[in-house]
Design an enzyme around this catalytic site. Structure first.
Site, PDB file in Angstrom:
ATOM      1  N   GLY A 133       0.835  -1.195   0.000  1.00  0.00           N
ATOM      2  CA  GLY A 133       0.000   0.000   0.000  1.00  0.00           C
ATOM      3  C   GLY A 133       0.869   1.243   0.000  1.00  0.00           C
ATOM      4  O   GLY A 133       2.041   1.196   0.376  1.00  0.00           O
ATOM      5  N   CYS A 151       5.161  -6.178   2.511  1.00  0.00           N
ATOM      6  CA  CYS A 151       5.502  -4.760   2.623  1.00  0.00           C
ATOM      7  C   CYS A 151       4.528  -4.057   3.579  1.00  0.00           C
ATOM      8  O   CYS A 151       4.540  -4.320   4.776  1.00  0.00           O
ATOM      9  CB  CYS A 151       5.543  -4.107   1.246  1.00  0.00           C
ATOM     10  SG  CYS A 151       6.355  -2.486   1.236  1.00  0.00           S
ATOM     11  N   TYR A 152       3.645  -3.198   3.069  1.00  0.00           N
ATOM     12  CA  TYR A 152       2.670  -2.538   3.935  1.00  0.00           C
ATOM     13  C   TYR A 152       1.826  -3.572   4.677  1.00  0.00           C
ATOM     14  O   TYR A 152       1.473  -3.368   5.852  1.00  0.00           O
ATOM     15  CB  TYR A 152       1.774  -1.633   3.094  1.00  0.00           C
ATOM     16  CG  TYR A 152       0.804  -0.784   3.892  1.00  0.00           C
ATOM     17  CD1 TYR A 152       1.112   0.537   4.223  1.00  0.00           C
ATOM     18  CD2 TYR A 152      -0.425  -1.285   4.302  1.00  0.00           C
ATOM     19  CE1 TYR A 152       0.226   1.318   4.952  1.00  0.00           C
ATOM     20  CE2 TYR A 152      -1.316  -0.522   5.031  1.00  0.00           C
ATOM     21  CZ  TYR A 152      -0.990   0.779   5.358  1.00  0.00           C
ATOM     22  OH  TYR A 152      -1.875   1.554   6.077  1.00  0.00           O
ATOM     23  N   HIS A 173       9.106  -7.409  -2.114  1.00  0.00           N
ATOM     24  CA  HIS A 173       7.964  -7.695  -2.983  1.00  0.00           C
ATOM     25  C   HIS A 173       8.228  -8.963  -3.799  1.00  0.00           C
ATOM     26  O   HIS A 173       8.866  -8.908  -4.855  1.00  0.00           O
ATOM     27  CB  HIS A 173       7.692  -6.507  -3.911  1.00  0.00           C
ATOM     28  CG  HIS A 173       7.099  -5.337  -3.210  1.00  0.00           C
ATOM     29  ND1 HIS A 173       5.744  -5.168  -3.058  1.00  0.00           N
ATOM     30  CD2 HIS A 173       7.689  -4.295  -2.589  1.00  0.00           C
ATOM     31  CE1 HIS A 173       5.514  -4.050  -2.384  1.00  0.00           C
ATOM     32  NE2 HIS A 173       6.677  -3.508  -2.080  1.00  0.00           N
ATOM     33  N   GLU A 231       6.093 -10.489  -5.555  1.00  0.00           N
ATOM     34  CA  GLU A 231       5.197 -10.552  -6.708  1.00  0.00           C
ATOM     35  C   GLU A 231       5.798  -9.986  -7.979  1.00  0.00           C
ATOM     36  O   GLU A 231       5.284 -10.227  -9.079  1.00  0.00           O
ATOM     37  CB  GLU A 231       3.870  -9.836  -6.396  1.00  0.00           C
ATOM     38  CG  GLU A 231       3.941  -8.317  -6.306  1.00  0.00           C
ATOM     39  CD  GLU A 231       4.260  -7.804  -4.920  1.00  0.00           C
ATOM     40  OE1 GLU A 231       3.889  -6.671  -4.603  1.00  0.00           O
ATOM     41  OE2 GLU A 231       4.898  -8.549  -4.142  1.00  0.00           O
ATOM     42  N   SER A 278     -15.509  -6.535 -30.315  1.00  0.00           N
ATOM     43  CA  SER A 278     -14.504  -5.698 -30.973  1.00  0.00           C
ATOM     44  C   SER A 278     -13.621  -6.494 -31.910  1.00  0.00           C
ATOM     45  O   SER A 278     -12.908  -5.912 -32.724  1.00  0.00           O
ATOM     46  CB  SER A 278     -13.621  -5.029 -29.908  1.00  0.00           C
ATOM     47  OG  SER A 278     -12.815  -5.991 -29.262  1.00  0.00           O
ATOM     48  N   GLY A 279     -13.627  -7.829 -31.764  1.00  0.00           N
ATOM     49  CA  GLY A 279     -12.730  -8.654 -32.554  1.00  0.00           C
ATOM     50  C   GLY A 279     -11.513  -9.081 -31.776  1.00  0.00           C
ATOM     51  O   GLY A 279     -10.782  -9.960 -32.212  1.00  0.00           O
ATOM     52  N   GLY A 280     -11.259  -8.458 -30.621  1.00  0.00           N
ATOM     53  CA  GLY A 280     -10.148  -8.851 -29.776  1.00  0.00           C
ATOM     54  C   GLY A 280     -10.470 -10.111 -28.993  1.00  0.00           C
ATOM     55  O   GLY A 280     -11.609 -10.574 -28.943  1.00  0.00           O
ATOM     56  N   ASP A 330     -10.608 -10.692 -25.769  1.00  0.00           N
ATOM     57  CA  ASP A 330     -11.471 -10.558 -24.596  1.00  0.00           C
ATOM     58  C   ASP A 330     -12.946 -10.626 -24.979  1.00  0.00           C
ATOM     59  O   ASP A 330     -13.717 -11.413 -24.419  1.00  0.00           O
ATOM     60  CB  ASP A 330     -11.186  -9.242 -23.859  1.00  0.00           C
ATOM     61  CG  ASP A 330      -9.739  -9.125 -23.415  1.00  0.00           C
ATOM     62  OD1 ASP A 330      -9.111 -10.181 -23.196  1.00  0.00           O
ATOM     63  OD2 ASP A 330      -9.235  -8.001 -23.303  1.00  0.00           O
ATOM     64  N   SER A 331     -13.353  -9.798 -25.920  1.00  0.00           N
ATOM     65  CA  SER A 331     -14.761  -9.804 -26.306  1.00  0.00           C
ATOM     66  C   SER A 331     -15.124 -11.088 -27.031  1.00  0.00           C
ATOM     67  O   SER A 331     -16.264 -11.556 -26.948  1.00  0.00           O
ATOM     68  CB  SER A 331     -15.087  -8.581 -27.173  1.00  0.00           C
ATOM     69  OG  SER A 331     -14.380  -8.607 -28.391  1.00  0.00           O
ATOM     70  N   ALA A 332     -14.163 -11.697 -27.750  1.00  0.00           N
ATOM     71  CA  ALA A 332     -14.437 -12.946 -28.457  1.00  0.00           C
ATOM     72  C   ALA A 332     -14.738 -14.081 -27.468  1.00  0.00           C
ATOM     73  O   ALA A 332     -15.678 -14.863 -27.661  1.00  0.00           O
ATOM     74  CB  ALA A 332     -13.257 -13.319 -29.345  1.00  0.00           C
ATOM     75  N   LYS A 355      -5.017 -11.694 -18.983  1.00  0.00           N
ATOM     76  CA  LYS A 355      -5.070 -11.955 -20.427  1.00  0.00           C
ATOM     77  C   LYS A 355      -4.666 -13.383 -20.779  1.00  0.00           C
ATOM     78  O   LYS A 355      -5.317 -14.025 -21.613  1.00  0.00           O
ATOM     79  CB  LYS A 355      -4.160 -10.960 -21.153  1.00  0.00           C
ATOM     80  CG  LYS A 355      -4.208 -11.060 -22.667  1.00  0.00           C
ATOM     81  CD  LYS A 355      -5.492 -10.508 -23.239  1.00  0.00           C
ATOM     82  CE  LYS A 355      -5.519  -8.995 -23.108  1.00  0.00           C
ATOM     83  NZ  LYS A 355      -6.691  -8.395 -23.785  1.00  0.00           N
TER      84      LYS A 355
END
Length: 508
Positions: free
Chosen positions: A56, A83-84, A170, A172, A224-226, A228-230, A364
């Site tokens: 944070g 960390c935080y 960190h 991550e 959109s054709g990408g 994600d939307s596909a 993704k």
């Protein structure tokens, strides 16, 4: 999307703390990010297998800073503070946290001083990434210090009896090479979690969730054709059948040939293309601020769908391919906004649809895994990401038709040369940006005063962090020669060598 016993990440507001969720999922363990002040009884009801306390931006000892409810540490599940999150844990247990005499930012050497399962397999002297100005002064009762750095005497600590663990570094981020080992140790060795979660296993559950959320209504999918939307469309089609109506908004901001590509790829869906370019370009006229552009585009997207309601009178739901990085970068109650995504922070307040976002908690690469399991074509699954606001945010300054023509042509050349070089699967994104300035040049023995184009190519796993791609100079040479030779108004090409962070992948 749910799991019976998820790992819960308590979000204390660091912009990139959702990378923690990314690393947990890389261990094939499902997790969710929840607000830091979620009541302990709510957390108990979720029956988590483990908790992670994120980083944070605040100082935990200052008035108004996010604090950890001590009851959360008494739920009987393993807890890892980062960390935080480590400082918040220490403070909740009565240990002092103070301003560090020397702040640590960047790479440091971790010196392992005592055995602890959390650091099993982490070499002594290994590199870790630090980013803190405060430190835990003395560990709480029951803890033992197991690692330090030159300037941080409490870099890691363990309470094995209560299964409470804290690290000041960190794990991550990629700059901590053995960070994934730390998560593996915590999840499997200390929490006893079986690594058996995969996104593709959730197809039936996701389909059922869409069906339940939509009810008896029809739905529109924002296509959109990408990827994600596909994938969202493929899931929604399974759930709704002919009650799903696909709409592509041609806002005039798409890449060369993209509308035609979408038509060809989605012939199996009830697809309607809305010709909205004049509306979007009029709304964007003279607008130079990138946040204003994104919000205008988000608003006009929704308005376009609302106008489409006359064609689909039963549609009451809008399905979107929103993914986790969209949500993260658009900010939240405690997160800092980097940029508003048109489908998250850019949405108007008076949306007339119920929103359904089946991919909202996926990264993704997880979306791609799901797309493969759904049987989508490989070319579509591995298509490079393209932002919803399109070329509007690849034009620095005001959007005009002339500038769109320039950046569209330059972008087409960049992508074509990346394909020819066989780099499409290696490169996360490669594109062109048109700058709002002019540079003097010489072409055909005559002085020119044209626009510079920035070529941007990055490598990434999830879009949350990215490194600039070290392209072969021969590839760059072909790109610059073709752009300058074929795109009127452009007389200079430069290459962007900025990673994310500190930059973002897109320029706006």
């Amino acid at each position: 999307m749910t799991a019976e016993h998820p790992v819960l990440v308590l979000d204390f507001g660091a912009q990139y703390n959702q990378l923690i969720a990314r690393r947990v999922r890389e261990s094939h363990v499902f997790c969710e990010v929840i607000p830091y002040d979620t009541p302990p009884e709510v957390i108990r009801a979720r029956a988590p297998s483990a908790l992670v306390l994120s980083g944070g931006p605040d100082s935990v000892y200052l008035p108004g800073a996010p604090r950890l409810d001590p009851m959360i540490l008494e739920l009987g599940v393993p807890v890892l503070g980062i960390c935080y999150g480590f400082q918040a844990m220490a403070l909740a247990l009565g240990a002092p946290v103070e301003r560090a005499p020397l702040r640590e930012y960047g790479k440091r050497q971790l010196h392992v001083r005592a055995a602890c399962e959390l650091l099993a397999g982490v070499p002594d002297g290994d590199q870790v990434w630090m980013s803190h100005g405060d430190r835990v002064k003395d560990v709480p009762d029951g803890f033992r210090i197991v690692a330090e750095t030159e300037d941080c005497p409490v870099a890691a600590a363990c309470d094995d009896r209560r299964r409470l663990y804290g690290v000041q570094f960190h794990p991550e981020v990629v700059h901590t090479p053995h960070g994934q080992r730390v998560f593996h140790n915590f999840l499997e060795r200390l929490a006893g979690i079986k690594p058996d979660w995969h996104p593709a296993q959730d197809i039936a559950a996701r389909t059922a969730e869409i069906r339940e959320a939509v009810g008896s209504d029809d739905a529109i999918i924002a296509l959109s054709g990408g990827i994600d939307s596909a994938v969202a469309a493929a899931l929604a089609a399974r759930a709704l059948g002919d009650r799903l109506h696909a709409i592509l908004v041609d806002h005039g901001l798409m890449r060369a040939g993209e509308v035609e590509e979408v038509r060809r790829a989605f012939t199996h869906l009830d697809l309607t293309v809305l010709e909205e370019a004049p509306v979007f370009l009029s709304a964007l006229a003279g607008v130079t601020d990138p946040e204003a552009k994104r919000k205008i585009i988000g608003r006009e997207f929704i308005r376009a769908f609302e106008r489409a309601l006359t064609r689909f009178p039963r549609a009451r739901v809008l399905v979107q391919g929103t993914v986790y990085p969209d949500v993260i970068e658009s900010g939240g109650r405690d997160g800092r906004t980097i940029k508003s995504h048109h489908n998250v922070g850019g949405l108007p307040d008076d949306v007339k649809f119920r929103l359904v976002e089946p991919l909202r908690w996926l990264f993704k690469d997880e979306v791609r895994e799901l797309g493969t399991a759904l049987g989508l074509p490989e070319a579509l699954v591995w298509r490079q990401p393209f932002p919803g606001p399109g070329l509007a945010i690849r034009i620095i300054g005001a959007v005009t038709e002339d500038k769109l023509a320039m950046v569209r042509a330059a972008d087409s050349i960049v992508r074509e040369e990346i394909r020819k070089a066989g780099l499409e699967r290696k490169i996360w994104q490669a594109f062109a940006v048109l700058l709002d300035m002019r540079a003097v040049g010489v072409m055909g023995d005559e002085r020119t005063y044209g626009h510079p184009v920035v070529v941007r190519a990055v490598e990434s796993l999830d879009g949350m962090t990215a490194d600039w791609a070290a392209l072969d100079p021969a590839v760059l040479d072909r790109i610059q020669a073709r752009i300058i030779g074929a795109v009127p108004g452009v007389n200079r090409v430069v290459y962007d060598v900025t990673s994310k962070p500190p930059g973002t992948i897109e320029w706006e």
